[in-house]
Every structure is written in C-alpha cells, then in structure tokens.
Design a protein around this motif. Structure first.
Motif, PDB file in Angstrom:
ATOM      1  N   PRO A 141      52.039  51.391  28.531  1.00  0.00           N
ATOM      2  CA  PRO A 141      53.124  52.369  28.327  1.00  0.00           C
ATOM      3  C   PRO A 141      53.576  53.025  29.628  1.00  0.00           C
ATOM      4  O   PRO A 141      54.782  53.301  29.794  1.00  0.00           O
ATOM      5  N   ALA A 142      52.660  53.273  30.556  1.00  0.00           N
ATOM      6  CA  ALA A 142      53.040  53.871  31.843  1.00  0.00           C
ATOM      7  C   ALA A 142      53.900  52.909  32.657  1.00  0.00           C
ATOM      8  O   ALA A 142      54.867  53.328  33.317  1.00  0.00           O
ATOM      9  N   VAL A 143      53.571  51.615  32.630  1.00  0.00           N
ATOM     10  CA  VAL A 143      54.369  50.629  33.354  1.00  0.00           C
ATOM     11  C   VAL A 143      55.761  50.521  32.730  1.00  0.00           C
ATOM     12  O   VAL A 143      56.768  50.413  33.450  1.00  0.00           O
ATOM     13  N   LEU A 144      55.849  50.565  31.400  1.00  0.00           N
ATOM     14  CA  LEU A 144      57.155  50.541  30.736  1.00  0.00           C
ATOM     15  C   LEU A 144      57.981  51.757  31.116  1.00  0.00           C
ATOM     16  O   LEU A 144      59.206  51.667  31.315  1.00  0.00           O
ATOM     17  N   GLU A 145      57.309  52.901  31.233  1.00  0.00           N
ATOM     18  CA  GLU A 145      58.027  54.116  31.639  1.00  0.00           C
ATOM     19  C   GLU A 145      58.549  53.989  33.067  1.00  0.00           C
ATOM     20  O   GLU A 145      59.634  54.498  33.391  1.00  0.00           O
ATOM     21  N   ARG A 154      47.298  59.766  24.625  1.00  0.00           N
ATOM     22  CA  ARG A 154      47.377  58.804  23.542  1.00  0.00           C
ATOM     23  C   ARG A 154      48.818  58.434  23.235  1.00  0.00           C
ATOM     24  O   ARG A 154      49.687  59.308  23.107  1.00  0.00           O
ATOM     25  N   VAL A 155      49.068  57.127  23.099  1.00  0.00           N
ATOM     26  CA  VAL A 155      50.378  56.595  22.741  1.00  0.00           C
ATOM     27  C   VAL A 155      50.152  55.530  21.677  1.00  0.00           C
ATOM     28  O   VAL A 155      49.232  54.713  21.794  1.00  0.00           O
ATOM     29  N   THR A 156      50.982  55.513  20.650  1.00  0.00           N
ATOM     30  CA  THR A 156      50.843  54.517  19.588  1.00  0.00           C
ATOM     31  C   THR A 156      51.821  53.363  19.798  1.00  0.00           C
ATOM     32  O   THR A 156      52.834  53.499  20.503  1.00  0.00           O
ATOM     33  N   LEU A 157      51.511  52.245  19.199  1.00  0.00           N
ATOM     34  CA  LEU A 157      52.383  51.083  19.302  1.00  0.00           C
ATOM     35  C   LEU A 157      53.730  51.358  18.638  1.00  0.00           C
ATOM     36  O   LEU A 157      54.781  50.948  19.155  1.00  0.00           O
ATOM     37  N   ILE A 158      53.720  52.028  17.512  1.00  0.00           N
ATOM     38  CA  ILE A 158      54.974  52.329  16.809  1.00  0.00           C
ATOM     39  C   ILE A 158      55.879  53.212  17.671  1.00  0.00           C
ATOM     40  O   ILE A 158      57.103  53.020  17.708  1.00  0.00           O
ATOM     41  N   GLU A 159      55.276  54.162  18.390  1.00  0.00           N
ATOM     42  CA  GLU A 159      56.083  55.025  19.276  1.00  0.00           C
ATOM     43  C   GLU A 159      56.747  54.213  20.385  1.00  0.00           C
ATOM     44  O   GLU A 159      57.939  54.414  20.679  1.00  0.00           O
ATOM     45  N   VAL A 160      56.015  53.311  20.994  1.00  0.00           N
ATOM     46  CA  VAL A 160      56.568  52.516  22.096  1.00  0.00           C
ATOM     47  C   VAL A 160      57.645  51.566  21.589  1.00  0.00           C
ATOM     48  O   VAL A 160      58.735  51.457  22.189  1.00  0.00           O
ATOM     49  N   THR A 161      57.379  50.872  20.488  1.00  0.00           N
ATOM     50  CA  THR A 161      58.378  49.925  19.977  1.00  0.00           C
ATOM     51  C   THR A 161      59.609  50.642  19.416  1.00  0.00           C
ATOM     52  O   THR A 161      60.718  50.098  19.484  1.00  0.00           O
ATOM     53  N   ASN A 162      59.446  51.831  18.858  1.00  0.00           N
ATOM     54  CA  ASN A 162      60.621  52.597  18.416  1.00  0.00           C
ATOM     55  C   ASN A 162      61.509  52.970  19.600  1.00  0.00           C
ATOM     56  O   ASN A 162      62.745  52.955  19.505  1.00  0.00           O
ATOM     57  N   TRP A 163      60.846  53.320  20.716  1.00  0.00           N
ATOM     58  CA  TRP A 163      61.622  53.632  21.917  1.00  0.00           C
ATOM     59  C   TRP A 163      62.379  52.393  22.413  1.00  0.00           C
ATOM     60  O   TRP A 163      63.570  52.467  22.754  1.00  0.00           O
ATOM     61  N   LEU A 164      61.697  51.243  22.452  1.00  0.00           N
ATOM     62  CA  LEU A 164      62.359  50.014  22.867  1.00  0.00           C
ATOM     63  C   LEU A 164      63.463  49.622  21.892  1.00  0.00           C
ATOM     64  O   LEU A 164      64.532  49.131  22.298  1.00  0.00           O
ATOM     65  N   ASP A 165      63.233  49.844  20.604  1.00  0.00           N
ATOM     66  CA  ASP A 165      64.261  49.570  19.592  1.00  0.00           C
ATOM     67  C   ASP A 165      65.503  50.423  19.854  1.00  0.00           C
ATOM     68  O   ASP A 165      66.638  49.943  19.735  1.00  0.00           O
ATOM     69  N   GLY A 166      65.263  51.652  20.253  1.00  0.00           N
ATOM     70  CA  GLY A 166      66.391  52.560  20.498  1.00  0.00           C
ATOM     71  C   GLY A 166      67.242  52.176  21.692  1.00  0.00           C
ATOM     72  O   GLY A 166      68.423  52.529  21.749  1.00  0.00           O
ATOM     73  N   ILE A 167      66.684  51.466  22.667  1.00  0.00           N
ATOM     74  CA  ILE A 167      67.469  51.057  23.843  1.00  0.00           C
ATOM     75  C   ILE A 167      67.904  49.590  23.762  1.00  0.00           C
ATOM     76  O   ILE A 167      68.407  49.029  24.747  1.00  0.00           O
ATOM     77  N   GLY A 168      67.711  48.969  22.581  1.00  0.00           N
ATOM     78  CA  GLY A 168      68.301  47.649  22.365  1.00  0.00           C
ATOM     79  C   GLY A 168      67.359  46.472  22.349  1.00  0.00           C
ATOM     80  O   GLY A 168      67.809  45.330  22.537  1.00  0.00           O
ATOM     81  N   TYR A 169      66.072  46.695  22.077  1.00  0.00           N
ATOM     82  CA  TYR A 169      65.119  45.584  22.075  1.00  0.00           C
ATOM     83  C   TYR A 169      64.494  45.413  20.689  1.00  0.00           C
ATOM     84  O   TYR A 169      64.155  46.385  20.018  1.00  0.00           O
ATOM     85  N   ASP A 170      64.361  44.141  20.274  1.00  0.00           N
ATOM     86  CA  ASP A 170      63.607  43.797  19.075  1.00  0.00           C
ATOM     87  C   ASP A 170      62.203  43.363  19.508  1.00  0.00           C
ATOM     88  O   ASP A 170      62.054  42.545  20.429  1.00  0.00           O
ATOM     89  N   CYS A 171      61.178  43.892  18.850  1.00  0.00           N
ATOM     90  CA  CYS A 171      59.797  43.602  19.238  1.00  0.00           C
ATOM     91  C   CYS A 171      59.019  42.982  18.081  1.00  0.00           C
ATOM     92  O   CYS A 171      59.234  43.341  16.913  1.00  0.00           O
ATOM     93  N   TYR A 172      58.105  42.098  18.448  1.00  0.00           N
ATOM     94  CA  TYR A 172      57.325  41.340  17.468  1.00  0.00           C
ATOM     95  C   TYR A 172      55.866  41.271  17.913  1.00  0.00           C
ATOM     96  O   TYR A 172      55.562  41.243  19.117  1.00  0.00           O
ATOM     97  N   LEU A 173      54.983  41.211  16.936  1.00  0.00           N
ATOM     98  CA  LEU A 173      53.572  40.955  17.208  1.00  0.00           C
ATOM     99  C   LEU A 173      53.377  39.443  17.237  1.00  0.00           C
ATOM    100  O   LEU A 173      53.621  38.753  16.245  1.00  0.00           O
ATOM    101  N   ASP A 174      52.959  38.929  18.398  1.00  0.00           N
ATOM    102  CA  ASP A 174      52.747  37.492  18.550  1.00  0.00           C
ATOM    103  C   ASP A 174      51.457  37.090  17.829  1.00  0.00           C
ATOM    104  O   ASP A 174      50.558  37.909  17.639  1.00  0.00           O
TER     105      ASP A 174
END
Length: 575
Positions: free
Chosen positions: A449-453, A493-513
């Motif tokens: 999450p820090a690298v994404l930020e 603490r950061v949750t996966l849902i929080e990070v993917t919601n943020w990415l969803d908000g800026i235009g990214y679709d995320c999937y669990l491989d």
C-alpha cells in the motif's frame, strides 16, 4: 675159629669171594674223592641240562613272540597295503576326478572369465545403447513437451474465444481474439479499445463468487499464492494495442510515430523471475527467461561454493513454459528494484552472464534498441530518502526478512528509498508526461500500500496499464519478526477492500489471481473455478480469508481491451 686159608686149600671160598668181592680197580672201585667228583659232575650236568632247557624254552618263547610280532606286522602290512592300494585306487580314481575337476574348473574359470569379459563388453555396449536411447528419449520428451505446451496454449486460446461471446453480451464491446498464448505474430486483432465502463456485480453474483472463493481455499489453501496467470496468454497483443491507443491520442502529426518501449517495473525483484518472465513474453529472442536465469543463479552459487535458498523461485518459477517464439526481439525496458545488497550483487552477476551486450545493468540507459534489464539497489516507498533495513539484506540472497525496520534496530543497514513517481520523472526526464508503464508489479513484503501511495501520479493519470501486487496479511502476525501493513496487526493497518476501492475509484478493475483446479482435483470431485475472482465493482464485499498470501492483478479501464480480457476470466460475475 677160622683161620686163614691158603688158596690151594679152599678154592670154593675163593670163588665166592671173587663173586661177592670183585676186584677193585681205579675205575670201578671208587674212592670217596671220586664219588664227590661224580656228584658234582652229575649236578653240573643237570644244571646244564636245565639251563639248556630253559634257554631252549626261552628261545622258543622268543621265537614265538617274534613270530607273533612278525605275523602281526605282516597282517598290519597287509591291511596297510590293502588300504594303501585302496587309497591309491581311490586316489587314482579321485585324482582322475580331481584332474578332471581341475580341468573342468580351469575350463569353467576360463569360460567364466571369458563370459565376464564378454558380459562387461556387452554391459558397456548395453549402457552405451541405453544412454543413446535415453538421449533420444529426452529429445523426444522435450519435443513432446513443447508440443503439449503448444497444444495447451492453443486450447486456452480456443477457450478464451468461446468465453468472449459472454463478455460481449455484458460489455457491449468486441472481445479480444488475439494470437497464440505468447505468439509474436505481427497479425493484429481487430478490437474496440475504447474505455470500458465500470462493471458492478449483483448481490447474487457476489454471493456465488464469494462462496466459491472461500471453498477454493479449503480445496487448495495456496491457490492464490502461485497463480496460473492465465491473463498473460495474450499479453503482447493486449499491450501493443493499448500502446497504440496512447500513441495515437498523443500524436500531433499524421506520420506514424515510433511506439515507445514496453516498460515493466519489477518492485521487489528478489531473484528476478518476474523480470525474466516478462522479458520472455515481450522479447523472447533476448534469451532472458526463467530457464536461463535459474541456470545463471546456480552457476553463481557454485562459483561462491554455496546454494541459494529456493533458487528456482518459491512457486517453481524457473519451470514455467516458455514463449513458443524464440527469435523476436522488441524494445523492452524492465526495471528491477532490489533493496538487498546481497541479492542485488547476485542479480548484477546474472545480468553479466545473460545479457552481456546490454552492459549497463545498474540502471543507466544503454542506448540502442532491443530488450534491456536494469537493476537498482533501491527500495520503493511513499517517500524519498533513506531507511533502515533488516541486517539479513546485507548477506543473505533472496531472504524474505529483508524489510524495513525501525530506527535504532541493531545491525540494521541503510538503503535508499524512492517513490515510483520520482523514479519515473528522474529516469525519463525528456518526456512531457510520465512514461507509459505497461506493468507495475509490487512485492514489497507487506508495504505494497505504501508503494501504491508513492505511485499516485502514474495511477491517477492512468499511465499504468496494469498493476499487480501481493496481499499477505500473515506478515504482520509473525511472532519473530512482524512487519507490513496488511492484516490485523498491520502498521498502519490497511485492508484489501480499502486499497481496491481506491483503485476502483481512479479507474482500475482488480481481481484476485488464482490457480485453476488440476485434473487430479477434478477426479476427486472438485468443481471448476474461474481464472480470476473479481474484487472491484461490489463483487467482493468482505476481506478474503487468505491462507498464506495472494496476488492481485488490476487493469485500467482506460485501456478497454486489457480490462475486457481480465473480465472474461472472471466467469462467475458474467452470468
């Protein structure tokens, strides 16, 4: 009275006196001395007689004894002679047999020796024949394996084409047809590359997918740790089309503009297998791939008289199937970021062995065209500067303990850190905007999450076509060395849902491989599962109960062909 008479007067008296008193002589008229002598003679004669008889008897006894002894000796001699004769006969007979046996034994020994020599020669010939057959079989197996891999890739391609119809019905866009799994054919697919609308899941779709996902963890606990990455099947075509869209929209002239190189940021490079995988997918003619990389790594370990832990990758990365195309070379720039000085040194040596013509492995631009692999001894974070890292970074190649530690930690080493945005600005200063990043891969030991930020600018401007990062909540719960931001004890603490919601908000679709069910599982009744589980678009409402770690892959909806490809693989949210 008697008076003496004369001879003449009484002749008769004379005659009686002669008869009664014979005439004495010295012979028959013994005296007392002669009588004694006679007695002595008689006694002597008797003694001699008895002595003679005794001697005679003794001689007889001796003779008898001698005779008896002679008889005994004669009998013994006869017996011995018989025995000797029997022994001789036996010996002769036995000797003949022995001679025969010896002859036979000698013959057998000679024959055995000859047979042994012949057997050894035959064994050598057989070994040589078997070795030749083994070499031939290995070649045939390699050929068959290549054919099987090619068939698997073609089957995946056919399956993806079949799935495209369902994706078209949902999205209203043309599905990606593409070429073979990693084909370098110049044939382009005709697809609409317009921006993809955000897709959302119904409550029923979310429930069905979540139920299958959690059950999949019980079937194969690490299915998300070492995924199949089926989205890589058409990576060349997908990224080329996405690049052409960016080049066309930013071009100010009517002339065809030279497309920019593929740019891959491999953050948390470790032993370099992600770098090798993308170089093989995008520029296979470079001959930098997981197979050649593991050979170089083991050669380096042998030179150092050591062995690196998990030198083939934690997910057997070195055994991945290679690109069927082995000749095409494209312009690719893969940047490998590794904070561990020990691992960095190993990667530099591997670079010298695998890519000697591209000598600037330390990150500076080597100029020219073709594939390049740049290696940086840096950490990525949300800030620029320096940070303290675990002492394991200094000496252990590929050690998972190489993470950021608190100030004042004993034996900690200092390593520079930089943000993704700053690195891109400094590495590509001539560009009027941030360069197009085709893959932003992050494996930062819980600090993803820090690298994404620190990638805020490149992400919010959608200059990263694809993003891949690791979700590992267990790192913060380790008893000996807890670290990272994921999980219940994440700091912060950061949750996966929080990070993917943020990415969803800026235009990214995320999937669990994920790792698809294998044939052995299916025989046990395991149901089929999708290649990807969609997270964004309200498709996963709860934090997944990941056992171990998981990999998340995202695509910008700006590049519709790439986003469609990922949605095609999330089959549970298309019905």
């Amino acid at each position: 009275m008697i008076t003496p008479s004369t001879p003449s007067s009484s002749p008769s008296r004379l005659s009686r006196s002669r008869l009664s008193s014979p005439r004495k002589s010295p012979l028959n008229t013994p005296t007392s001395s002669s009588s004694t002598n006679n007695n002595k003679r008689i006694k002597t004669a008797l003694i001699l007689k008895y002595l003679f008889l005794s001697i005679l008897i003794l001689l007889v006894c001796i003779l008898l004894r001698i005779n008896l002894q002679l008889l005994q000796r004669l009998d013994n001699s006869t017996i011995v002679s018989k025995n000797d004769n029997a022994a001789i006969r036996t010996k002769e007979a036995g000797g003949g047999n022995n001679n025969n046996n010896n002859n036979n034994n000698n013959h057998h020994q000679l024959r055995a020796t000859s047979m042994q020599v012949q057997t050894e020669e035959n064994d050598q010939q057989q070994q040589q024949i078997l070795q030749n057959r083994l070499d031939t079989l290995r070649k045939e197996v390699a050929t068959m394996k290549k054919k099987v891999d090619d068939m698997k890739q073609r089957m995946v391609h056919i399956r993806n084409i079949q799935r495209s119809s369902s994706a078209n019905a949902i999205l209203g866009t043309a599905a990606v047809a593409g070429n073979d799994v990693r084909s370098s054919s110049d044939t382009k697919t005709t697809t609409s590359n317009k921006q993809l609308k955000r897709h959302t899941c119904t409550p029923n779709q979310e429930s069905i997918q979540s139920t299958r996902l959690q059950k999949r963890f019980s079937e194969w606990w690490s299915h998300s740790a070492c995924p199949d990455q089926v989205w890589m099947d058409h990576i060349v075509t997908l990224l080329e089309e996405a690049t052409s869209l960016t080049t066309t929209s930013s071009s100010t002239s009517q002339q065809q503009q030279q497309p920019p190189p593929f740019v891959v940021l491999d953050i948390g490079c470790n032993k370099g297998y992600t770098s090798a995988d993308f170089l093989d997918a995008l520029s296979p003619g470079t001959n930098m791939n997981p197979h050649t990389l593991v050979t170089a790594i083991r050669t380096i370990a042998k030179e150092d008289n050591t062995k690196f832990d998990r030198d083939g990758g934690v997910c057997n990365d070195s055994k991945k199937a290679l690109n069927v195309d082995r000749t095409t070379v494209r312009d690719v720039e893969v940047h490998c970021f590794e904070p561990s000085p020990a691992t960095y040194g190993m990667l530099i040596r591997a670079h010298e062995k695998l890519m000697p013509k591209e000598t600037n492995g330390n990150g500076s631009s080597g100029g020219g065209s073709g594939a390049k692999w740049f290696i940086h001894n840096k950490g990525l974070h949300k800030v620029n500067g320096e940070m303290k890292w675990h002492s394991a970074c200094a000496h252990a190649v590929g050690d998972e303990l190489c993470t950021i530690v608190e100030e004042g930690t004993a034996d900690a080493i200092t390593v520079p850190v930089v943000t993704v945005d700053t690195f891109l600005q400094e590495t590509y200063p001539s560009s009027s905007e941030l360069p197009l990043v085709h893959m932003l891969k992050i494996d930062a030991e819980g600090l993803d999450p820090a690298v994404l930020e620190g990638s805020m600018n490149v992400l919010t401007s959608n200059r990263a076509i694809m993003v891949m990062f690791e979700f590992n909540p267990g790192l913060s719960e380790k008893g000996d060395h807890p670290h990272g931001m994921w999980g219940r004890k994440g700091n912060p603490r950061v949750t996966l849902i929080e990070v993917t919601n943020w990415l969803d908000g800026i235009g990214y679709d995320c999937y669990l491989d994920t790792h698809l069910p294998e044939e052995s599982e299916k025989k046990k009744g395991v149901l089929d599962a999708p290649g990807l589980y969609r997270i964004t678009g309200d498709c996963l409402s709860k934090e997944p109960n990941v056992r171990g770690w998981a990999n998340v892959v995202c695509a910008s909806r700006k590049y519709g062909n790439v986003a469609v490809r990922l949605l095609e693989l999330a089959t549970f949210v298309q019905t």
